[in-house]
Write an enzyme that holds these catalytic residues in place. Structure first.
Site, PDB file in Angstrom:
ATOM      1  N   TYR A  82       0.849  -1.077   0.019  1.00  0.00           N
ATOM      2  CA  TYR A  82       0.097   0.008  -0.209  1.00  0.00           C
ATOM      3  C   TYR A  82       0.597   1.217  -0.042  1.00  0.00           C
ATOM      4  CZ  TYR A  82      -4.170  -2.902   1.168  1.00  0.00           C
ATOM      5  OH  TYR A  82      -5.226  -3.705   1.145  1.00  0.00           O
ATOM      6  N   SER A 142     -13.727  -3.581   0.284  1.00  0.00           N
ATOM      7  CA  SER A 142     -14.760  -2.970  -0.640  1.00  0.00           C
ATOM      8  C   SER A 142     -16.356  -3.455  -0.340  1.00  0.00           C
ATOM      9  CB  SER A 142     -14.591  -3.638  -2.163  1.00  0.00           C
ATOM     10  OG  SER A 142     -15.041  -2.505  -3.253  1.00  0.00           O
ATOM     11  N   PRO A 143     -16.640  -3.129   0.808  1.00  0.00           N
ATOM     12  CA  PRO A 143     -17.901  -3.653   1.321  1.00  0.00           C
ATOM     13  C   PRO A 143     -19.100  -2.331   0.760  1.00  0.00           C
ATOM     14  CG  PRO A 143     -16.836  -2.329   3.101  1.00  0.00           C
ATOM     15  CD  PRO A 143     -15.860  -2.526   2.008  1.00  0.00           C
ATOM     16  N   LEU A 144     -18.684  -1.190   0.136  1.00  0.00           N
ATOM     17  CA  LEU A 144     -19.462  -0.491  -0.567  1.00  0.00           C
ATOM     18  C   LEU A 144     -19.355  -0.375  -1.884  1.00  0.00           C
ATOM     19  CD1 LEU A 144     -19.256   2.689   2.355  1.00  0.00           C
ATOM     20  CD2 LEU A 144     -21.017   0.504   2.124  1.00  0.00           C
ATOM     21  N   ALA A 145     -18.747  -1.160  -2.393  1.00  0.00           N
ATOM     22  CA  ALA A 145     -18.342  -1.353  -3.894  1.00  0.00           C
ATOM     23  C   ALA A 145     -17.843  -0.042  -4.357  1.00  0.00           C
ATOM     24  CB  ALA A 145     -19.707  -1.686  -4.672  1.00  0.00           C
ATOM     25  N   GLY A 149     -17.747   2.793  -3.440  1.00  0.00           N
ATOM     26  CA  GLY A 149     -18.650   3.869  -2.701  1.00  0.00           C
ATOM     27  C   GLY A 149     -19.828   3.636  -3.708  1.00  0.00           C
ATOM     28  N   LEU A 150     -20.195   2.932  -4.416  1.00  0.00           N
ATOM     29  CA  LEU A 150     -21.431   2.613  -5.262  1.00  0.00           C
ATOM     30  C   LEU A 150     -22.533   2.975  -4.276  1.00  0.00           C
ATOM     31  CD1 LEU A 150     -22.670   2.483  -7.941  1.00  0.00           C
ATOM     32  CD2 LEU A 150     -22.587  -0.031  -7.637  1.00  0.00           C
ATOM     33  N   LEU A 151     -22.571   1.989  -3.058  1.00  0.00           N
ATOM     34  CA  LEU A 151     -23.322   1.721  -2.201  1.00  0.00           C
ATOM     35  C   LEU A 151     -23.448   2.732  -1.181  1.00  0.00           C
ATOM     36  CD1 LEU A 151     -22.886  -2.179  -1.564  1.00  0.00           C
ATOM     37  CD2 LEU A 151     -25.129  -1.082  -2.928  1.00  0.00           C
TER      38      LEU A 151
END
Length: 333
Positions: free
Chosen positions: A62, A225-228, A230-232
């Site tokens: 990272y 990536s639990p929010l895809a 930022g999509l979700l």
């Protein structure tokens, strides 16, 4: 903050894990790798501890272009401030991944896993992190070119030396988890206690393989990536923010009808879209913790609401209707 066990281990971790992939420089837009300044990263980590988040996730690659490893360095300098920061953190880092700018000449490039590479990358991570041990050392990707006997020789050695407490994996399929645990059992070693995997309301393929396999084996699952991307977190009735990633923008058009229904449901619940998406993950008994990646203290504090939400059965069924579970794996996707 609520806590749970990491798989069937005795390690207790916060139900939200702090992701640090954005810690680096300020050369990129918010949300990208390396977009959070060091001072803001330190503020976020302090705020996370104050909120009861004890589980931090990072990786040896990272950082910004040409600065791979800078994220571990930032965390190391934060530990060096003292105040029991290191003692209060369950730290996970990773080994085995390489970006294009990391390529060097020679047959033993950084990419992949081997006893040779693991030992050298591990010592480099310790130095950057300014610590003498890692609670959770994870394989960033499976390497099917290396025998499990060699991998367990490397990882088991680190555990026996007291330098690592637990071993985890990332991006493993169910068959890889089975092979890993079968080999570890032959060595009378506990093997993996966690698997880090991509999973969300718009990416539910892990339900076909990795999640049920991990649960059967007692392996806790953490979610990146639990929010895809930022999509979700979008309220679809409002203008799309400029900070939304290119990947999420591509998904937006194909999922727009679902996202319209989702935002409507969230309005009925009186909750933000991001909070409901995280609460849905937390309701899954296979999942130990979703990994959140705040770029500011305000974003971190806002995420804490998700832990308090308990979705009832009618709401869970409605979410299944909006984002149906996959029936079969599309190998071409």
């Amino acid at each position: 903050m609520k806590f749970g066990y990491l798989g069937r281990s005795g390690m207790r971790v916060s139900r939200l894990c702090l992701g640090t992939a954005a810690f680096g420089s300020e050369k990129k837009k918010p949300g990208d790798y390396g977009s959070v300044t060091e001072q803001e990263a330190h503020n976020i980590m302090d705020a996370a501890l104050d909120a009861g988040i004890n589980f931090f996730d990072t990786a040896n690659v990272y950082g910004d272009l040409g600065q791979r490893g800078i994220t571990e360095e930032i965390i190391g300098r934060w530990f060096a401030k003292g105040g029991s920061r290191r003692e209060r953190v369950v730290l996970g880092t990773k080994v085995g991944r390489m970006f294009d700018d990391d390529i060097i000449d020679g047959p033993n490039q950084p990419q992949g896993l081997s006893l040779y590479k693991i030992r050298r990358h591990f010592e480099a991570s310790l130095k950057r992190l300014q610590t003498d041990h890692i609670e959770l050392y994870q394989m960033h990707h499976v390497d099917r070119n290396v025998l499990w006997e060699e991998l367990w020789e490397a990882f088991e050695g680190l555990v026996r030396q007291g330098k690592v407490d637990y071993i985890g994996s990332s991006n493993f399929a169910g068959r890889d988890l089975l092979k890993a645990q079968s080999s570890a059992k032959e060595r009378h070693f506990m093997g993996l206690i966690s698997e880090q995997h991509g999973y969300s309301l718009v990416n539910r393929y892990a339900e076909l393989d990795t999640l049920p396999t991990a649960r059967d084996l007692g392996i806790g699952v953490t979610i990146f990536s639990p929010l895809a991307r930022g999509l979700l977190a979008l309220d679809i009735t409002r203008p799309v923010p400029q900070t939304l990633s290119g990947h999420a923008r591509k998904l937006l058009e194909s999922h727009r009808p679902q996202l319209e229904q989702y935002s409507a449901l969230c309005r009925e619940l009186g909750e933000k879209e991001a909070h409901v998406a995280l609460a849905w993950l937390l309701a899954n008994p296979a999942i130990s913790a979703p990994i959140i990646g705040p770029c500011t203290v305000a974003e971190l504090e806002d995420s804490l609401r998700a832990v308090e939400i308990e979705l009832d059965e009618p709401t869970l069924r409605r979410l299944d209707e909006i984002f149906p579970a996959p029936r079969e794996l599309n190998i071409f996707q």
